[in-house]
Design a protein around this motif. Structure first.
Motif, PDB file in Angstrom:
ATOM      1  N   TYR A   1      53.226  -3.327   1.700  1.00  0.00           N
ATOM      2  CA  TYR A   1      54.051  -3.077   0.415  1.00  0.00           C
ATOM      3  C   TYR A   1      54.469  -3.993  -0.766  1.00  0.00           C
ATOM      4  CZ  TYR A   1      54.384   0.240   4.129  1.00  0.00           C
ATOM      5  OH  TYR A   1      53.990   1.806   4.656  1.00  0.00           O
TER       6      TYR A   1
ATOM      7  N   PHE B   1      54.687  -3.742  -4.031  1.00  0.00           N
ATOM      8  CA  PHE B   1      55.728  -4.117  -5.182  1.00  0.00           C
ATOM      9  C   PHE B   1      55.149  -4.715  -6.079  1.00  0.00           C
ATOM     10  CE2 PHE B   1      59.664  -6.070  -6.105  1.00  0.00           C
ATOM     11  CZ  PHE B   1      60.249  -5.314  -5.771  1.00  0.00           C
TER      12      PHE B   1
ATOM     13  N   TYR C   1      56.493   1.927  -7.273  1.00  0.00           N
ATOM     14  CA  TYR C   1      57.954   1.743  -6.568  1.00  0.00           C
ATOM     15  C   TYR C   1      58.064   2.623  -4.924  1.00  0.00           C
ATOM     16  CZ  TYR C   1      58.217  -2.020  -9.914  1.00  0.00           C
ATOM     17  OH  TYR C   1      58.057  -3.097 -10.962  1.00  0.00           O
TER      18      TYR C   1
ATOM     19  N   VAL D   1      56.783   2.188  -1.535  1.00  0.00           N
ATOM     20  CA  VAL D   1      56.965   1.470  -1.239  1.00  0.00           C
ATOM     21  C   VAL D   1      58.772   1.752  -0.395  1.00  0.00           C
ATOM     22  CG1 VAL D   1      58.579  -0.669  -0.783  1.00  0.00           C
ATOM     23  CG2 VAL D   1      55.967  -0.866  -2.727  1.00  0.00           C
TER      24      VAL D   1
ATOM     25  N   ALA E   1      57.808   1.964   3.390  1.00  0.00           N
ATOM     26  CA  ALA E   1      58.527   1.090   4.440  1.00  0.00           C
ATOM     27  C   ALA E   1      59.255   0.948   4.865  1.00  0.00           C
ATOM     28  CB  ALA E   1      58.426  -0.395   2.987  1.00  0.00           C
TER      29      ALA E   1
ATOM     30  N   ALA F   1      63.055  -1.617  -4.321  1.00  0.00           N
ATOM     31  CA  ALA F   1      61.987  -0.870  -5.286  1.00  0.00           C
ATOM     32  C   ALA F   1      63.000   0.635  -5.349  1.00  0.00           C
ATOM     33  CB  ALA F   1      60.794   0.024  -3.984  1.00  0.00           C
TER      34      ALA F   1
END
Length: 261
Positions: free
Chosen positions: A156, A160, A179, A182, A186, A195
């Motif tokens: 991640y 990013f 983004y 993520v 995540a 994000a």
């Protein structure tokens, strides 16, 4: 008796050699242990510092480079070589010596392709090139990472960074895709919130007020710093006004107004 004495002497010599080898191994273990400790301390100093130039952290990074260099010079065949190369590369990048750091990571990925540090080296190669403003090269390294090590714990962070790289390349829609991945996949709150914020700002740029408002709204939790709350609240209220949710916009202004200097 003479034969027994000779065997005894050989035994003592063998033990002495083993002890010496163990001593040398311990020396380089301690050197690497101290280098890692210094790097961690430097990172903590950087995180706490509000200034861009942290002299104390820089000095610790320099010590890391010295200790890693000692291991590489004195024990080029030891099991600590890839550890030393990797840590040295990170310390060099942190010092702003991007080209030297890049050379270390390339040395590791070329000479030690089976090393556990290869995935992290690819991330640092991307980061170093990003900081050098070599965005296309940086993106190539993030793609190598994602193609080869998709399940790695840095996944991640790399996604990013891929978003940030695409922002610099003005590939805004591609950046939004990274983004969004993520934000939706995540589990670590800090990177998820960053994000979501980046996604909200891109949707605002695209004038997609509904999705911008949706993302800004996810960030207004308890405990966030006042300045961040203020900035997000203003953006969210603006989105609401643009989609005719004037009551909601006024409620936000009423909520933050008492704390505005």
């Amino acid at each position: 008796m003479t034969g027994m004495k000779r065997i005894s002497l050989y035994g003592i010599l063998a033990v002495a050699i083993c002890v010496l080898a163990l001593d040398q191994s311990c020396v380089y273990f301690n050197t690497m242990y101290n280098a890692r400790r210094l790097f961690k301390e430097a990172e903590e100093l950087e995180a706490k510092s509000s200034e861009g130039d942290n002299r104390a952290a820089r000095e610790k990074y320099k010590e890391v480079v010295v200790k890693c260099s000692k291991v590489l010079q004195d024990e080029p065949e030891s099991s600590w070589v890839d550890d030393a190369i990797f840590l040295m590369g990170k310390a060099l990048v942190r010092q702003g010596e991007h080209n030297k750091g890049i050379r270390k990571f390339l040395e590791l990925t070329t000479n030690f392709p089976e090393s556990e540090y290869v995935p992290e080296s690819l991330y640092w190669l991307a980061l170093a090139n990003f900081e050098k403003k070599e965005y296309n090269q940086a993106f190539l390294y993030t793609q190598r990472f994602l193609n080869g090590f998709a399940g790695h714990e840095l996944r991640y962070d790399v996604l990013f960074l891929s978003g940030d790289i695409n922002m610099k390349l003005e590939n805004d829609k591609e950046a939004l895709g990274f983004y969004t991945t993520v934000a939706t996949e995540a589990s670590e709150r800090e990177i998820v919130e960053e994000a979501v914020l980046k996604s909200a700002e891109l949707y605002y740029f695209f004038k997609d007020w509904e999705k911008a408002a949706e993302n800004y709204g996810k960030l207004l939790r308890k405990g966030i710093p006042w300045e961040k709350r203020y900035r997000i609240s203003l953006a969210l209220a603006d989105c609401y006004s643009k989609i005719q949710k004037c009551r909601e916009a006024l409620d936000i202004y009423d909520e933050i107004l008492p704390d505005v200097p």
